[in-house]
Each structure stands twice: as C-alpha cells, then as structure tokens.
Write an enzyme that holds these catalytic residues in place. Structure first.
Site: not given
Ligand code: MOS
Length: 691
Positions: A424, A654, A656-657
């Site tokens: 990331t 963050g 990422g999700e």
């Molecule tokens: Mo994420 S599912 O917390 O790597």
C-alpha cells in the site's frame, strides 16, 4: 489436506511416501508433539486465524484441513510424495451449505427506538433479503513461511500482515517464551486480510523445523489457499427500511446470518456501518452465525461493510424507486449528522460533498430514471447503459504505535516500526513524514518495517497504518531532533552558544544564527554513530470526544447488450472523504485497486463447493474469476482532502478498504437501471440476468 469435509482420521499410512525420492519426513498427529492454543485475543494481540492448532485431534472439520505434512528436499518432491500418503477416514455427512444447518446462533444486537411500531406505521416500506457468496482472497503472492531454529530461538520468515500478532500467537501455540520468537515480513505481495493472523501452515513449519533440526520452508499452494487461510464467508442479510412519503427514513432493520466454521466464531459484521451511515430514530441491527463444514472465515478487505453495504445500498436504491425519488437525493436527505449510536459528533464527515461532487463529475443530472431508457452515445443503438450510485463508509481508526528514528553519522536517517507494508506504500509514507520534518531527500531516509525486534506497530489491517504510524514516526523524529539539537548547541558542539529553541532544520541541516551544519557533522564532532528518538503514540482522549469514519460515493455506468447478455462496468466516478491524502499516487492506487476488486465482487467472485463432498470446486486462478484489465472501467477518482486533525497531527486517515464498500451495490443499482432486473445475490452473472 483432508479430502472429506466432516469426520475422523482413522489411520495414516505414510510408508510409500517415506520411501519416495527426496523425502525427509512425513509428520502427522501420531509423530509430533502436542501444541497449545492461543488465547486468540485481539487486545492482547494474540489473534489467530483458526483457534484449533493443526493435528490437535483426529477430527476433520472441513475439506482441505491439514492432516499430514511431507518434508522433502525440494518442493516438487514433497508435493509428489504427499499424493502417496494414504489417509483412512470415517466420514460423516458434511453441512455444505447454510440451508443444511437450521441452527442459528445469535450474536450481538443493537436497538434504537421502537422499530416494530415504526414498520407497522410506515408510509413506504421496502423489505428484501440479499445474499453474498464465499469469496477467497487471492493475492498474487501466496502464503508461505520459512522456520529456522537456533537452539531455543525461532526465526520465522513469513508473508504476514502482522509480525507482532504472529509472533505472540505462535509463541503461545508452541508453548515457548515470546522473546525467543522473531518474525520477519519485510515485503508482501499483498494479503487483503488473509494474512492478518496466524494460520496452521506457519505453525507446521515451526514444528517441522524443530523436529527435523533444520530450516523448513512451507508453501501454501493456490488450491490450499481456498481452504486453510480464511475467506470472506457467505452471508444472508434481511433488510427492512421504512420512510415517510418525502423520503425521511423512520426505521432500519438489518439482520445478518454469517456462515462460519465449526472451530471458530468469525463473524462478518454486515450491520456495523448500517448503524452509522444514515439517521433514523428506530433501528434494529443484529448478527448471527450458522456453522458449515468449511475452513474458518476471516477478514477480507472491508470485512462486514463490503457485503453489508451491498445489501444496504441496494435496499436504499429499491426504496428510492418506491418513493419515486432520486437515489442521490434520498441519501442526501438521510445522512447521519452525528454518530447516533454513541451520540458523539463526527470528527469530520463530508458525505454530502462526496455525493454532490460525484454527481456533478458523473453527469448524474442527465439520468432518465426509467429502466432501460438510456443508450450508449456513439453506439449502434443496441447497447443500453445503466447508471447507479452507492455510498461508501469505513471506520477511521488509529492504533497505538511506537517508532524509533535515528540520525546516523553517515548522513542518513533510519526510521523503524514493527508494522508492515502490504503493497500500500507504508515505506513511502513513513519516509515522507521524516522528509517533511527534516527537509532531507527521500533517498537519505531508510525505513525498516516488518520485524518484531523493532518498536511495536499495528497489523496492516483495518486501514489504520497511515493514521497510526505517521504520527508515531513524527513524534520519534521530533524526539531525536531534540537530542540532536541539544548535542549541537552544547559547549563543544558545532552550534555552541546558540539557543536550542532557535535551531531550525533546513534541507536536513541544523541552522542557527546564520550558521548551518549537517547533522552528520554534529554527530562526528562527538564521535557518535547516531542519535535516536522514540515514541509511543496513540489516539488518546479524542476517542471519547469524536466518532471517526471515512465516507465516499461511487457512481457507476454499466453497458448492457441484451442480445448477447453482455454486461460491462464501463465507468466509475469515486469521490472519497478520507482525511488528508499524504501521497496522491499511493492513495489513488488504493481506490483504483478497490474498484477493480469491487467489479470482481459485483460480477465474478464466488467460491463454489461440491454439494456432495464439501470440497471447493473452483480452487484455482482459472476457475475462480477475478477482474482483469479488460474488466476495468474508466476511473475518475477524487479525494476531498479535508484533514481530520482530531485523528492525528497530519489529518490523515487510511484508505485501503473504503473503496470496496458500496461498489458492488452501485453496480447492482446500475444493472437494475439498465435491465430492470434486481439481482439480490452476488455475483451478478449473465445467467441471473437472462433468467
Ligand atoms: Mo484488512 S481485511 O483489515 O487486511
């Protein structure tokens, strides 16, 4: 791996395997020492993927469970010999699907107001059930571990998203002191949550290395990844929405059943975001589990919220249609102005602007709401387009994090933390923080991650590494600078006589009273190899004052060619409120990757099981379909870039999700707009559209 999904191992005959070329040993329950269990506690950082250690008893809970381990000189020899191990089972009928197990075990439940009464008096009501399938994490780099013992010291080279968690849990399972175990994971070919916690293969590598008194490398094949290292579990979600005629939500109900294993209680908490996203006086959110003979599920990118928002944001679209109201309008009208569950104000919530900016960029005002009414511009007239919208949301967390930053006599700065970079950009972001505070160029900054001997940092999960590690590294940098400056201004120092508080950092040099000196010169004047600073950083009191969350909106265009039942996601406009963006390039990559993955979630991804044996059918990269370049839409990704300064000094969260949340729903909504067909079970395959 066990070939049955439920039953007992009666006998293991390894005679033939042991005689095969290159074989060193065949290990199983009969010839390995017993293992312990981990306390499996997130607070204590001992979480494991599967709480039952490998070979614990003769029970088989899922097809693909490890029953024996072949160690050979080469990987190919080990694989070949493993086919010669004869396992006799006593098989019982497996519970392959949720329909096979009527026993529902309730978990948590949240209530506000009186939802039953609100539903009874609803002016407009929408009620439906949404299904999501098992999905398997498929990072390019598969799982694997190398274990090496030197006396009573164990070193594990592992592909893990959490070196500290893995070390703690592994020490418990092996029954050795935690200070004897080192876990190293300097680089990962991603993980998506599948590598957050300890899985059986790493334990077996350590057991085998000990028993055979030599290093052992254990590789998990792509097929094994479909059974023993977690997956996103299938869910069944019942949603009920009540609203006034003008589109004010009056009640929300979201009941989830998550299909979990017989050994663990992993829960896909689909309703968590439902409690927070929209405002409503009456609410009921509950989760339950039901057990099936499959490996233990685990967190997969945006766990809970990715399937949860598929259901909720599909339901919101269906409600908008019943209300004869624009779906963007319906959302704007119901945005939660505070976190209703706790009564706390948001630290920062710009969902309004995400929806408005997204609509503007996408050209939403040109949308004709009638299904099938819009044609592709410049097309042959046969291609129908559909437009859909979905909101995104994911918690903005910050975990306790320590860091160490050292100014070195060779002119470099070393920043270290036992967190990881799963691809990331954590290395880059940490170097940027040091560069920002010192003026040093990035190539002079050496970042060390993924090593349990470094100051403890969080797992690379939950989208919290940037928000946790950036302030920790900043604090450690300032601590080191304070010591460096004190050294520079003392009697024999190169800036002797200057006041410490007048010293500034300029291009990596210390400057005071018109004099500028490199930090390397400060160190060499004292014959020092380095000066270090440390930090122990956490969110602190802000956690009690504010609710922290990220928000966003996806706008999707699909193309539908009914004559050949061809569906494509053609265009995606995404606007994210993810705090201040530290690095636009790595940030855009995260959202682009999530959109690609979201197209897969919407249209392709599904782990399927043989109804008789309970074995996965498509456990390979040919039959488990994920998005490819050809499936990737044209993407327009924008960040609002409002700093969330209550979360940390940089205002960074963050991301990422969050990009995966709401994406599948916005595709499903666009598909309805194109085809008039509402698909309430993922993935949206061509068969479902033709039915
Ligand atoms: Mo994420 S599912 O917390 O790597």
């Amino acid at each position: 791996m066990s070939t049955i999904a439920n039953g007992r191992v009666v006998k293991i005959d390894a005679t033939e395997a042991e005689a095969a070329p290159g074989v060193i040993a065949v290990l199983h329950r009969g010839n390995t020492p017993p293992l312990y269990r981990s306390t499996n506690d997130f607070e204590a950082q001992t979480t494991v993927g599967e709480v039952r250690p490998p070979f614990e008893d003769d029970r088989v809970y899922y097809a693909g469970q490890f029953v024996a381990l072949v160690v050979a000189k080469t990987f190919e020899q080990a694989r070949d010999a493993s086919s010669l191990v004869k396992v006799t089972y006593e098989e019982e009928k497996p519970q392959v699907n949720w329909t096979d197990n009527p026993k529902i075990e309730p978990q948590d439940e949240a209530r506000r107001g009186n939802p039953e009464e609100a539903f009874a008096h609803a002016e407009v009501l929408h009620e439906a059930t949404y299904l999501t399938p098992d999905e398997t994490h498929n990072p390019i780099e598969m799982h694997g571990a190398v274990a090496r013992w030197e006396g009573d010291r164990l070193t594990i080279y592992s592909s893990t998203q959490g070196v500290i968690f893995e070390r703690n849990a592994l020490a418990m399972v092996l029954g050795v002191p935690v200070d004897r175990v080192t876990v190293l994971s300097p680089f990962l070919g991603s993980g998506f949550g599948g590598k957050l916690f300890l899985w059986p293969h790493t334990v077996l590598a350590a057991v085998a290395a000990k028993q055979l008194n030599r290093p052992v490398k254990l590789s998990v094949t792509r097929a094994m990844m479909f059974t023993t290292v977690g997956h996103r579990p299938s869910t069944k979600q019942s949603i009920k929405l009540a609203a006034t005629k003008d589109g004010q939500l009056t009640a929300i109900q979201h009941d989830t059943i998550c299909y979990t294993s017989f050994t663990d209680n992993y829960l896909e908490d689909c309703g968590t975001t439902t409690k927070a996203l929209y405002t409503t006086k009456n609410l009921h959110v509950a989760h339950a589990i039901a057990r099936v003979n499959r490996g233990t599920p685990t967190a997969m990118r945006a766990p809970g919220s990715a399937p949860g928002l598929y259901a909720l944001e599909s339901a919101m679209d269906e409600l908008a249609i019943k209300l004869n109201m624009d779906p963007v309008e319906l959302r704007l009208k119901n945005i939660a102005e505070i976190e209703q569950d706790t009564g706390k104000p948001w630290s920062s919530n710009h969902l309004h602007e995400c929806l408005q900016v997204g609509a503007e960029k996408f050209g939403w005002s040109k949308r004709n709401p009638r299904p099938g009414s819009m044609r592709k511009t410049g097309g042959d007239g046969d291609t129908i387009i559909g437009w859909g919208v979905g909101a995104c949301s994911w918690p903005a967390d910050r975990m306790p994090c320590s860091a160490r930053v050292e100014f070195r006599a060779d002119g470099t700065v070393r920043a270290s933390c036992a967190t990881q970079d799963i691809g990331t950009g954590t290395y880059t972001v940490i170097a940027q923080v040091v560069a920002y505070l010192t003026g040093l160029p990035l190539e002079k900054i050496d970042v060390k991650l993924g090593d349990t001997t470094l100051p403890p940092g969080p797992i690379s999960g939950g989208s919290w590494v940037t928000a946790s590690a950036a302030p920790a590294v900043a604090e450690a940098t300032r601590d080191a600078l304070k010591r460096l400056i004190a050294t520079a201004v003392d009697k024999q120092g190169p800036l002797a006589g200057a006041e410490a508080k007048s010293v500034e950092m300029k291009n990596g040099n210390l400057a005071a009273g018109g004099k500028e000196v490199s930090f390397a010169a400060v160190l060499s004047s004292k014959r020092l190899a380095g000066i270090a600073g440390e930090s122990n950083s956490s969110l602190g009191d802000a956690a009690n004052k504010f609710a922290f969350r990220s928000f966003g909106a996806h706008f999707i265009e699909v193309e539908w060619e009914p004559a050949i039942a061809r569906l494509r996601v053609a265009r995606c406009v995404s606007v994210l409120d993810g705090g201040r963006i530290i690095n636009p390039k790595t940030a855009r990559n995260q959202i682009a990757g999530a959109i690609v993955m979201g197209v897969g979630m919407a249209m392709f991804e599904e782990t399927r099981f043989d109804q008789r044996s309970g074995r996965p059918i498509n456990s390979n990269f040919a039959d488990y379909v994920v998005s490819t370049n050809a499936d990737t839409p044209q993407m327009d990704i924008a960040f609002l870039d409002y700093p969330d300064l209550h979360l940390n000094e940089f205002g960074a969260r963050g991301i990422g999700e969050i990009g995966l949340t709401g994406l599948a729903a916005s595709v499903a909504n666009a598909v309805y707009h194109a085809t008039g067909k509402r698909v309430r079970d993922l993935p949206i395959t061509m068969e479902k559209l033709m039915a």
